[in-house]
Design an enzyme around this catalytic site. Sequence first.
Site, PDB file in Angstrom:
ATOM      1  N   LYS A 236       0.831  -1.201   0.000  1.00 32.39           N
ATOM      2  CA  LYS A 236       0.000   0.000   0.000  1.00 32.39           C
ATOM      3  C   LYS A 236       0.869   1.256   0.000  1.00 32.39           C
ATOM      4  CE  LYS A 236      -3.873   0.130   2.341  1.00 32.39           C
ATOM      5  NZ  LYS A 236      -4.879   0.221   3.436  1.00 32.39           N
TER       6      LYS A 236
ATOM      7  N   GLU B 199      10.183  -5.605   3.922  1.00 31.56           N
ATOM      8  CA  GLU B 199      10.367  -6.920   3.293  1.00 31.56           C
ATOM      9  C   GLU B 199      10.023  -6.868   1.809  1.00 31.56           C
ATOM     10  OE1 GLU B 199       8.902  -7.739   7.577  1.00 31.56           O
ATOM     11  OE2 GLU B 199       8.495  -6.298   5.965  1.00 31.56           O
TER      12      GLU B 199
ATOM     13  N   GLY C 159      -5.383  -5.025   5.303  1.00 33.90           N
ATOM     14  CA  GLY C 159      -4.506  -5.977   4.620  1.00 33.90           C
ATOM     15  C   GLY C 159      -5.030  -7.396   4.611  1.00 33.90           C
ATOM     16  N   ARG C 160      -5.508  -7.877   5.762  1.00 29.66           N
ATOM     17  CA  ARG C 160      -5.961  -9.277   5.841  1.00 29.66           C
ATOM     18  C   ARG C 160      -7.352  -9.467   5.241  1.00 29.66           C
ATOM     19  NH1 ARG C 160      -5.218  -6.832  10.583  1.00 29.66           N
ATOM     20  NH2 ARG C 160      -6.946  -6.525  12.047  1.00 29.66           N
TER      21      ARG C 160
ATOM     22  N   GLU D 154      -4.442 -11.840  14.055  1.00 34.39           N
ATOM     23  CA  GLU D 154      -4.100 -10.429  13.916  1.00 34.39           C
ATOM     24  C   GLU D 154      -5.324  -9.564  14.198  1.00 34.39           C
ATOM     25  OE1 GLU D 154      -0.927  -8.884  11.085  1.00 34.39           O
ATOM     26  OE2 GLU D 154      -2.748  -8.124  10.111  1.00 34.39           O
TER      27      GLU D 154
ATOM     28  N   HIS E  17      -1.797 -38.336  10.735  1.00 34.61           N
ATOM     29  CA  HIS E  17      -0.546 -39.035  11.045  1.00 34.61           C
ATOM     30  C   HIS E  17       0.472 -38.085  11.668  1.00 34.61           C
ATOM     31  CE1 HIS E  17      -1.706 -42.745   8.895  1.00 34.61           C
ATOM     32  NE2 HIS E  17      -2.432 -41.909   8.181  1.00 34.61           N
TER      33      HIS E  17
ATOM     34  N   LYS F 142       8.831  -4.023  14.189  1.00 38.21           N
ATOM     35  CA  LYS F 142       9.355  -3.398  12.971  1.00 38.21           C
ATOM     36  C   LYS F 142      10.261  -2.213  13.318  1.00 38.21           C
ATOM     37  CE  LYS F 142       5.324  -4.304   9.995  1.00 38.21           C
ATOM     38  NZ  LYS F 142       4.286  -3.625   9.196  1.00 38.21           N
TER      39      LYS F 142
END
Length: 550
Positions: A214, A220, A275-276, A361, A392, A512
């Site tokens: 954005k 990152e 964002g999510r 979040e 398993h 951050k």
Amino acid sequence: MTTSTPWDRGPVTAGPAWQALAAHAREVGGETIRGLFAADHGRTSRMTIEAAGVHADLSKHRATERTLRLLVALAEERGLPDRIDAMVSGARINTTENRSVLHTALRAPRGASLVVDGEDVVEEVHASLDRMSAFAERVRGDEWRGSTGRPIRAVVNIGIGGSDLGPVMSYRALRHLSRRDMVFRFVSNVDGTDIAEATFDLDPAETLFIVSSKTFTTQETMTNAHTARSWLRSGLGPDADVAKHFVAVSTNAVEVEAFGIDPAAMFGFWEWVGGRYSMDSAIGLSLMLAIGPAGFRDLLAGFHAMDEHLRRTDLDANLPVLMGLLGVWYRGFFGAQTHVVLPYDQYLERFPAYLQQLTMESNGKSVRLDGGPVDVDTSAVWWGEPGTNGQHSFFQLLHQGTALVPADFIFFAQPVNDVGDHHDKLISNVLAQAHVLAYGRTADELRAEGVPEHLLAHKVMPGNRPSTTLMLDRLTPHALGSLVALYEHVVLTQGVVWGVNSFDQWGVELGKVMAGRLLPALQADDVPDLSGVDASTASLALRYRALRGR
């Protein structure tokens, strides 16, 4: 100090609805799922809900009809109907950031209207979708070509968090519908391995990067974007036309152009897109390139169908509301600390990881809307793995461990790949696991099967482990959209009950900031300044520098 907002309801435990549930939990504490079925032969039909193509069986829960009535009363007391209306109408329910929360507008049909701050946001959304569609058709139709004139055959999405988890989850879920002559990859981790492996066998002449940020400043994402640009120029030469190989999903036109991307190839979105909650915005451009504009619009239709179910269905028959309330029930009155999601479909391999961000979040908060401390446990830890692999791995703990872990089983009646009797075997497993979690196996039943006495204690399965079973017809874009929206609204329900803001994420910020302070110390040529960190962190930083020869 606390500050009032229009949706404050105070501590949840202070209201009569929570007190009634606490008393009820004491009354039914000794009930078992096995016993509830034995006492009520109509239980399954009454606790099954159809919603937007999802057939949901809620009968394997440690809950009676009275439990559900009390939970619905709690939702009403906490103002859930008003909050749903406020969200879809564009009210600024994200109070700490003073923003609307309008992911539902991203999938409203063309022709609908929602005016917020003088702008018709639905009209804007469809204008953006039309731009995305036109671009996708150009790439898929070989009209958009790289700097050497060759068509695009590889798309690499660069993002992190919501700019990665949604696109990668949905692509993997729907890759059976994707262009099989094109490669789609996703880079998120600042670990150089991620970008190195994603580009290792690609031809830069045929590669398109989508940089999703954005602000276009996310550390990152921009680190990976700069590395991708260097990779491109190392393969095509320093004068390669970057604009033919990069597009942006961003709102920062200045930084996008400075990077070398044509602003005309920037796809924007809005402050009210969290964002999510953004995979159905321009953040989903990589998915649209994979499955085509028609498939993407089918995905949006699935989202919208579940949105309509949420808005127009009474709370006592509302699937996301009831699933959310059952989560509150186990978290608040049974001490359940985790929640497991078990998709019995390999295509949904990243769905649990996607839900981790969506749920934790959003509701991993310890402060109410008014700034006061919450008085109950909030979000469970969400996790999961596709069946039958999980059987398993960790199912031993689900069946015989000491922790109560509510489970969601998800499966599709029609397989995408109908290979032999694979699908029947898969579905026999999901049905069996949900049954055994609920019913277990008693010592008397084991004796009747001939199990020796010295093994009884080891083979007894206590059962009484709750689960929801979600069955859909086939894994289509529409089905995926309805599933994602279902869990979005589960999150809303739980956040309203707990009194937290499900739409901010201040807890991700401090790490951050500290990383930004530490980076110069790790890279310094002279003696680093580590005065702002603790002794342990300073020692580790110095050790790292020594191993790196600094």
